[in-house]
Design a protein around this motif. Structure first.
Motif, PDB file in Angstrom:
ATOM      1  N   SER A 198     -32.233  81.377  22.396  1.00 48.78           N
ATOM      2  CA  SER A 198     -32.319  81.653  20.968  1.00 48.78           C
ATOM      3  C   SER A 198     -31.178  82.536  20.491  1.00 48.78           C
ATOM      4  O   SER A 198     -30.756  82.444  19.337  1.00 48.78           O
ATOM      5  N   ARG A 199     -30.668  83.399  21.354  1.00 48.60           N
ATOM      6  CA  ARG A 199     -29.480  84.171  20.980  1.00 48.60           C
ATOM      7  C   ARG A 199     -28.279  83.251  20.800  1.00 48.60           C
ATOM      8  O   ARG A 199     -27.512  83.389  19.848  1.00 48.60           O
ATOM      9  N   GLN A 208     -28.879  81.049  17.609  1.00 53.59           N
ATOM     10  CA  GLN A 208     -28.761  81.823  16.380  1.00 53.59           C
ATOM     11  C   GLN A 208     -27.297  82.152  16.097  1.00 53.59           C
ATOM     12  O   GLN A 208     -26.833  82.070  14.947  1.00 53.59           O
ATOM     13  N   GLN A 267     -25.129  80.939  12.817  1.00 53.93           N
ATOM     14  CA  GLN A 267     -24.356  81.841  11.963  1.00 53.93           C
ATOM     15  C   GLN A 267     -22.906  81.398  11.835  1.00 53.93           C
ATOM     16  O   GLN A 267     -22.282  81.597  10.792  1.00 53.93           O
ATOM     17  N   TYR A 297     -24.512  87.868  16.455  1.00 56.09           N
ATOM     18  CA  TYR A 297     -25.960  87.684  16.390  1.00 56.09           C
ATOM     19  C   TYR A 297     -26.459  88.613  15.299  1.00 56.09           C
ATOM     20  O   TYR A 297     -26.439  89.830  15.452  1.00 56.09           O
ATOM     21  N   GLN A 298     -26.876  88.037  14.180  1.00 57.71           N
ATOM     22  CA  GLN A 298     -27.151  88.778  12.949  1.00 57.71           C
ATOM     23  C   GLN A 298     -25.920  89.597  12.581  1.00 57.71           C
ATOM     24  O   GLN A 298     -24.825  89.028  12.480  1.00 57.71           O
ATOM     25  N   ARG A 300     -32.964  74.348  11.533  1.00 60.32           N
ATOM     26  CA  ARG A 300     -33.317  75.029  12.788  1.00 60.32           C
ATOM     27  C   ARG A 300     -33.995  74.068  13.770  1.00 60.32           C
ATOM     28  O   ARG A 300     -35.001  74.399  14.401  1.00 60.32           O
ATOM     29  N   PRO A 325     -35.479  86.901  19.775  1.00 61.65           N
ATOM     30  CA  PRO A 325     -34.509  86.087  19.015  1.00 61.65           C
ATOM     31  C   PRO A 325     -35.075  84.764  18.517  1.00 61.65           C
ATOM     32  O   PRO A 325     -34.587  84.230  17.523  1.00 61.65           O
ATOM     33  N   SER A 326     -36.086  84.219  19.187  1.00 60.74           N
ATOM     34  CA  SER A 326     -36.648  82.941  18.745  1.00 60.74           C
ATOM     35  C   SER A 326     -37.232  83.051  17.342  1.00 60.74           C
ATOM     36  O   SER A 326     -37.197  82.090  16.565  1.00 60.74           O
ATOM     37  N   VAL A 344     -36.125  85.200  14.995  1.00 58.27           N
ATOM     38  CA  VAL A 344     -34.960  85.278  14.107  1.00 58.27           C
ATOM     39  C   VAL A 344     -34.391  83.886  13.864  1.00 58.27           C
ATOM     40  O   VAL A 344     -34.071  83.515  12.728  1.00 58.27           O
ATOM     41  N   PHE A 345     -34.295  83.086  14.929  1.00 58.69           N
ATOM     42  CA  PHE A 345     -33.797  81.717  14.786  1.00 58.69           C
ATOM     43  C   PHE A 345     -34.703  80.906  13.870  1.00 58.69           C
ATOM     44  O   PHE A 345     -34.229  80.126  13.040  1.00 58.69           O
ATOM     45  N   THR A 351     -31.169  83.914   9.479  1.00 59.01           N
ATOM     46  CA  THR A 351     -30.243  84.980   9.867  1.00 59.01           C
ATOM     47  C   THR A 351     -30.580  86.311   9.224  1.00 59.01           C
ATOM     48  O   THR A 351     -30.411  87.371   9.830  1.00 59.01           O
TER      49      THR A 351
END
Length: 556
Positions: free
Chosen positions: A37-38, A41, A45, A57-58, A86, A471-472, A474-475, A479
């Motif tokens: 997920s990192r 994501q 982005q 990442y963000q 996504r 992170p999953s 966030v994904f 973002t």
């Protein structure tokens, strides 16, 4: 087997085996924490910002790995989907293609030493291994690294075979070698060059000659390496004022060399002990591969496979940081040794040892399917667990029976076919049903049903999450998702934005909410396990009450 492996059929069929091994899970398994997920994501982005140089990442730079996998994922998502949707399967396509490349290249290289049928089986065994077929469904670097490294070593092996009386390597072998090295470097830095370099050094030491290496066209090869990796390396150096390299080397690589990074330490021998599981169903042929390596190391194909396998494997065994996928670029060498064992009669003790080993680990994997149901599922999951267990047990037991019956090629074919079926049912049938493991997906689905996702255009972004930072999520949520504390979650509610609060933070959240003179109600409550740290979680999705006054800027 002769007919099936003729011409390019052998490598193509090996690639098809890898495709079948990875595709079911690729489509069915939800986004995984944390690495996948990192990566996805960060790729999303890139597509959103159109900055394809600096990995983020963000709002934080992600200076760990080169950019290659992100470019491949960005191309896949651009062609097949879009970042707003996504859809995790679109990010996983490069990993599946990397696994297919690894299987095809393994077959192509092995056939020069051991013949076409053995080459086909080598590629099929590699493509069906649990480790590679699992990496094929995960959107990160390792399946692509395996593919590029195996391509480079297969091309190098073709040149080595030609120099020892084997079939012609072809005019493009040197180009494929350097493409594999260059793309592998852009994917994961020094691993592909290290594996190839150590193999070359060992072969020079054993043969005491290196004239055949001139066929690599070193000057043009190094130019190709610089042309592929240089532009991004220069651009990221300028864009980050050298920060990428200091963080990647000093913050990521050096800790792995100095100690067990992020609790991933293990003693030497770790990979050898796990190999019967990670290489299943090739487990059947591991004893025969070991005997071949010991008795026939002077043969060019066996010697090359050992030069590919041993030094790099020892490097990873010696490193204090260990993750199960680190030795994956050397699995092709094990498949070559197993293929080499197929071209000569296998002794009775070796056949029985392989049969017992395969049967034992097939049954253990079958038991693992039932353990997953017991730990994370219920009786309704048994219709998926039972066939997965039966296929996995049969891969070991029936394959072992055929090996004892002196039909090694049939044993390999049966073990591969049954192993593929077992992995497919396990990944696509059982895993998605284990709901406690998929907290982020369930939270996102609950918010979607309540029309609380920012991309639905009804509520404002960002969603604020407290007590859970995987992170999953966030994904899934986008973002702008805010990972913060209870006070920030209360502020989000005061601005009529959604908030996700883990139950341990609930009291502090409600206390902060009172300070904003706001009220909220629970839209959904999702219980499960954060498998990244082993903690049980209850995530509550909050929405501001319609009667609650909206404070501009969140001011109480």
């Amino acid at each position: 087997m002769q007919r099936l492996s003729r011409g390019w059929r052998g490598p193509a069929l090996a690639a098809f085996v890898a495709f079948l091994a990875g595709l079911p899970g690729l489509l069915a398994v939800p986004p995984l924490d944390r690495d996948e997920s990192r990566f996805t994501q960060a790729t999303a982005q890139m597509l959103e910002s159109r900055d394809f140089t600096v990995i983020r990442y963000q709002d934080q730079p992600r200076f760990k790995k080169p950019v290659g996998i992100h470019w491949l994922q960005a191309a896949s998502v651009s062609l097949l989907s879009n970042p707003e949707d996504r859809q995790i399967w679109a990010y996983r396509i490069p990993s599946l293609m990397g696994a297919m490349l690894a299987a095809a290249a393994c077959a192509w290289g092995a056939l020069a030493f051991f013949g076409r049928p053995a080459g086909l089986l080598a590629g099929a065994m590699l493509g069906a291994t649990f480790m590679l077929s699992t990496e094929a469904l995960i959107a990160k670097t390792d399946a692509v690294l395996c593919g590029t490294t195996t391509l480079a070593l297969a091309a190098l092996g073709r040149l080595y075979a030609e120099s020892h009386g084997g079939p012609p390597a072809g005019k493009r072998a040197w180009l494929l070698f350097w493409l594999g090295i260059s793309l592998g470097t852009l994917d994961k830095g020094p691993i592909a060059p290290m594996v190839a370099g150590l193999a070359i050094l060992v072969l020079i030491a054993l043969d005491r000659k290196a004239a055949w290496l001139a066929r690599l066209n070193w000057a043009w090869g190094l130019i190709l390496l610089v042309a592929i990796c240089g532009p991004w390396a220069w651009a990221v150096t300028v864009a980050t004022d050298g920060g990428f390299w200091s963080a990647a080397l000093g913050g990521d690589l050096a800790p792995k060399l100095a100690g067990g990074q992020e609790t991933h330490g293990a003693p030497p021998g770790y990979y050898a002990l796990l190999s019967p599981i990670l290489m299943f169903p090739m487990t059947l042929m591991l004893p025969a591969a070991a005997v071949t390596a010991w008795r026939r190391w002077r043969e060019p194909g066996v010697r090359f496979a050992l030069a590919w396998l041993v030094p790099s494997w020892l490097v990873f065994e010696a490193l204090p940081t260990k993750l199960v996928h680190y030795t994956l670029p050397m699995y092709g060498a094990v498949a070559w040794l197993a293929a080499g064992a197929l071209v000569e009669p296998i002794g009775k003790k070796t056949r029985w040892t392989g049969a017992v080993l395969a049967g034992l680990f097939g049954v253990l994997l079958a038991g693992a399917a039932f353990y997953l149901v017991k730990a994370y599922g219920d009786a309704t999951d048994l219709p998926a667990a039972i066939p997965a267990a039966l296929f996995l047990a049969a891969a070991g037991l029936f394959g072992g029976w055929l090996l004892v019956r002196r039909t090694p090629e049939g044993a390999v074919a049966a073990a591969v076919a049954l192993g593929l079926a077992g992995h497919a049912v396990l990944a696509a049938g059982l895993a998605p049903r284990l709901l406690p493991l998929w907290l982020s997906e369930r939270v996102a689905n609950a918010m979607g049903k309540a029309q609380l996702l920012p991309d639905q255009g009804i509520v404002d972004a960002p969603v604020t999450v407290t007590g859970y930072a995987e992170p999953s999520l966030v994904f899934a949520l986008g973002t702008s998702t805010e990972i913060a504390g209870p006070e920030d979650a209360a502020q989000a509610i005061s601005e009529h934005r959604p908030a996700v609060v883990e139950q341990r933070q609930d009291a502090a959240f409600r206390q902060a909410l009172a300070g904003y003179h706001a009220s909220a109600h629970v839209v959904a409550s999702v219980k499960g396990l954060d498998y990244s740290d082993g903690k049980k979680m209850t995530l509550r999705v909050y929405q501001a009450d319609a009667s609650s006054p909206q404070a501009p800027g969140g001011q109480p």
